[in-house]
Design an enzyme around this catalytic site. Structure first.
Site, PDB file in Angstrom:
ATOM      1  N   GLN A 114      58.296 -73.552  14.182  1.00  0.00           N
ATOM      2  CA  GLN A 114      58.771 -72.575  15.157  1.00  0.00           C
ATOM      3  C   GLN A 114      57.814 -71.400  15.253  1.00  0.00           C
ATOM      4  OE1 GLN A 114      62.712 -71.157  14.322  1.00  0.00           O
ATOM      5  NE2 GLN A 114      62.865 -69.938  16.193  1.00  0.00           N
ATOM      6  N   CYS A 120      65.210 -72.191  17.966  1.00  0.00           N
ATOM      7  CA  CYS A 120      65.339 -73.128  16.851  1.00  0.00           C
ATOM      8  C   CYS A 120      66.303 -74.261  17.172  1.00  0.00           C
ATOM      9  CB  CYS A 120      65.770 -72.403  15.583  1.00  0.00           C
ATOM     10  SG  CYS A 120      67.289 -71.450  15.752  1.00  0.00           S
ATOM     11  N   HIS A 281      70.802 -69.406  12.601  1.00  0.00           N
ATOM     12  CA  HIS A 281      69.632 -70.276  12.674  1.00  0.00           C
ATOM     13  C   HIS A 281      70.078 -71.734  12.697  1.00  0.00           C
ATOM     14  CE1 HIS A 281      65.382 -70.974  12.430  1.00  0.00           C
ATOM     15  NE2 HIS A 281      65.392 -71.477  11.207  1.00  0.00           N
ATOM     16  N   ASN A 306      64.362 -76.549   7.667  1.00  0.00           N
ATOM     17  CA  ASN A 306      64.225 -75.321   8.438  1.00  0.00           C
ATOM     18  C   ASN A 306      63.016 -75.468   9.368  1.00  0.00           C
ATOM     19  OD1 ASN A 306      63.719 -72.724   9.374  1.00  0.00           O
ATOM     20  ND2 ASN A 306      63.908 -71.731   7.388  1.00  0.00           N
ATOM     21  N   TRP A 308      61.149 -73.419  10.567  1.00  0.00           N
ATOM     22  CA  TRP A 308      60.040 -72.533  10.234  1.00  0.00           C
ATOM     23  C   TRP A 308      58.968 -73.280   9.430  1.00  0.00           C
ATOM     24  CZ3 TRP A 308      62.690 -67.359   8.324  1.00  0.00           C
ATOM     25  CH2 TRP A 308      63.392 -66.790   9.410  1.00  0.00           C
TER      26      TRP A 308
END
Length: 526
Positions: A114, A120, A281, A306, A308
């Site tokens: 991301q 997300c 998230h 995740n 990220w």
């Protein structure tokens, strides 16, 4: 009988922190990228190219070295409509790296990272789909050149949009800051399937900003054409052991057979981190397994990622470095892919998963009538399109039966039963259309729902009829999900489906889709 509504959480309000801080052909309001199902594609005049979707694209030769998308141009308006992002330069992949490719060695969930956009919910869905190459190749076909003699500067994608696979064409210019991609990107800098797919999805909705904050079930449906259902994990956390085991077993079977794509979301608005988990998230569920607990039983574990893709991971029980893994046989750990990497992916117990996450979305490629984790065969799918018109067909919910009766009504005829039974399993979905595409206008999703009544006569139901009737089934509490889904076992007979918004006089378009093992008919009553 009254009605109530609920408000599911929206995921994706916070981007990754800065390190230094039969479909109808109505017009889609997405900055004109698709009008009446037709996308106008301007290409260099010497390019002899036929789009994969005959009749769905118009080739317009222009004198330009590389394709430039005039419907979603590399300009500030394609980025944000409520704020500015200074210093952005739009660059093509071959201006950023040597020999760029859409995919390098296929796609995987670890590709997805991301950027500085709160989408997300979309990226976690991309990560879920990336593990099934056939599905991703359908959305963004590989082998489209990003450099060299065959590089024309155009990339073709497709999304499932309200009952039909719609082609979307974009140029390959991408927003950058200091020659680094601003938004979603792949872990390999030479790979570009994710940022281009993100751009195509932004084009469909009018801007990158329109992708900020959303629900994964929308993205999963658009990427697969499947059926997504929304689960409240807090309810599951307090459910019986039998119920928890049944749900977990369904997940294990579905994911092992690659029948399902699963995402999960955390509560909250601010991007605060608790025990390594980010509030507000969306995450991707990438695995589910039973493992021996080193004593006398087994532990249910869920693997979560995740988007990220960094060290922001769960730090509780069964996290990467948790001592419980010392008691697990190395062969078991290898089999389930347990590692200790700062890559955003981690294991946790199913009980902790249900307690720490607010919801989960399970998207299957077809109906799972018996909820056993396996997609069931269907011989029939019905698609219908309609609209709620204020003062005419937007009657609202059952709080006022006379007004409620004004809503569109659909007669469903069930004449056959499933093999060896006395009922016909039917899954019904109600989807509201073109809401996110109009986000710039302040349009949001409405609270919607549907109710099914068993009837003897095939005419429209009146207010006095509805006031005394008990529903055969419904989609549950009214909610602002884009699509609500429910299934039931229907004995042969006639039924009337009434889709509606919670409040009366709400203007919107909708789609109804129904899946069944045996043929059924659904027609609108006038």
């Amino acid at each position: 009988m009254g009605c109530n509504s609920s408000q599911p959480d929206v995921q994706g309000n916070g981007e990754i922190p800065n390190s230094t801080k039969t479909a109808d052909r109505r017009v889609v309001t997405d900055n004109g990228s698709i009008e009446n199902g037709i996308d106008v594609v301007e290409v260099p005049p010497d390019w002899e190219w036929i789009p994969e979707f005959q009749g769905k694209a118009v080739i317009k030769p222009v004198k330009r070295e590389k394709y430039l998308d005039t419907k979603f141009p590399p300009e500030p308006g394609s980025l944000f409509f409520s704020r500015d992002l200074n210093g952005v330069e739009w660059k093509r992949p071959n201006e950023l790296v040597n020999d760029p490719e859409l995919e390098i060695g296929g796609s995987s969930r670890s590709d997805v990272l991301q950027g500085k956009l709160g989408d997300c919910w979309f990226l976690s869905s991309c990560a879920a789909v990336a593990g099934m190459q056939k599905i991703l190749d359908q959305v963004i076909p590989p082998n489209q050149s990003l450099f060299g003699e065959d590089h024309k500067g155009i990339v073709f994608c497709r999304f499932w949009r309200y009952g039909d696979w719609q082609p979307v064409y974009v140029d390959d210019t991408l927003p950058t800051l200091n020659s680094k991609l601003v938004f979603g990107h792949c872990s390999d800098q030479r790979e570009f399937w994710l940022p281009i797919l993100e751009k195509a999805y932004a084009k469909v909705h009018g801007s990158y900003e329109s992708l900020e904050g959303g629900k994964s079930l929308d993205a999963l449906v658009d990427l697969t054409g499947g059926i997504a259902e929304f689960y409240d994990l807090h309810d599951l956390a307090s459910a019986s052991e039998e119920t928890q085991k049944a749900v977990f077993d369904r997940l294990v079977k579905a994911m092992n057979q690659q029948n399902a794509f699963v995402t999960s979301g955390r509560e909250g608005v601010d991007v605060d981190v608790e025990d390594g988990l980010v509030n507000g998230h969306a995450y991707t569920v990438t695995g589910a397994a039973y493992i021996p607990d080193g004593q006398s039983g087994q532990v249910r574990l869920i693997r979560v990622r995740n988007p990220w893709g960094n060290a922001t991971e769960w730090t509780g029980a069964w996290s990467d470095s948790d001592e419980r893994w010392d008691q697990v046989d190395p062969e078991v750990k290898a089999k389930i892919g347990q590692t200790q990497k700062a890559d955003g992916e981690f294991w946790m117990s199913f009980q902790d998963f249900c307690s720490e996450f607010r919801n989960a979305t399970v998207c299957t490629l077809g109906p799972d009538f018996d909820e056993d984790g396996t997609t069931d065969p269907t011989n029939d799918m019905v698609l219908l399109h309609g609209e709620w018109v204020p003062g005419k067909t937007a009657g609202g919910c059952q709080n006022d039966f006379n007004s409620y009766a004004k809503n569109p009504q659909y007669l469903m005829k069930v004449t056959e039963t499933d093999s060896g039974g006395e009922i016909c399993a039917v899954l019904i979905g109600l989807m509201q259309k073109y809401r996110r595409e109009r986000r710039k206008e302040g349009i949001t999703e409405l609270d919607i729902g549907f109710t099914v009544y068993k009837v003897e006569d095939s005419g429209r139901l009146k207010g006095e009829d509805l006031a005394t009737m008990s529903p055969f089934m419904s989609s549950g509490a009214y909610t602002n999900l884009r699509e609500v889904v429910a299934n039931a076992a229907f004995p042969p007979g006639d039924y009337i489906i009434i889709p509606c918004t919670y409040d009366a006089d709400q203007e919107a378009q909708f789609m109804i889709r129904a899946y069944s093992e045996k043929p059924i008919t659904i027609t609108e009553l006038q």
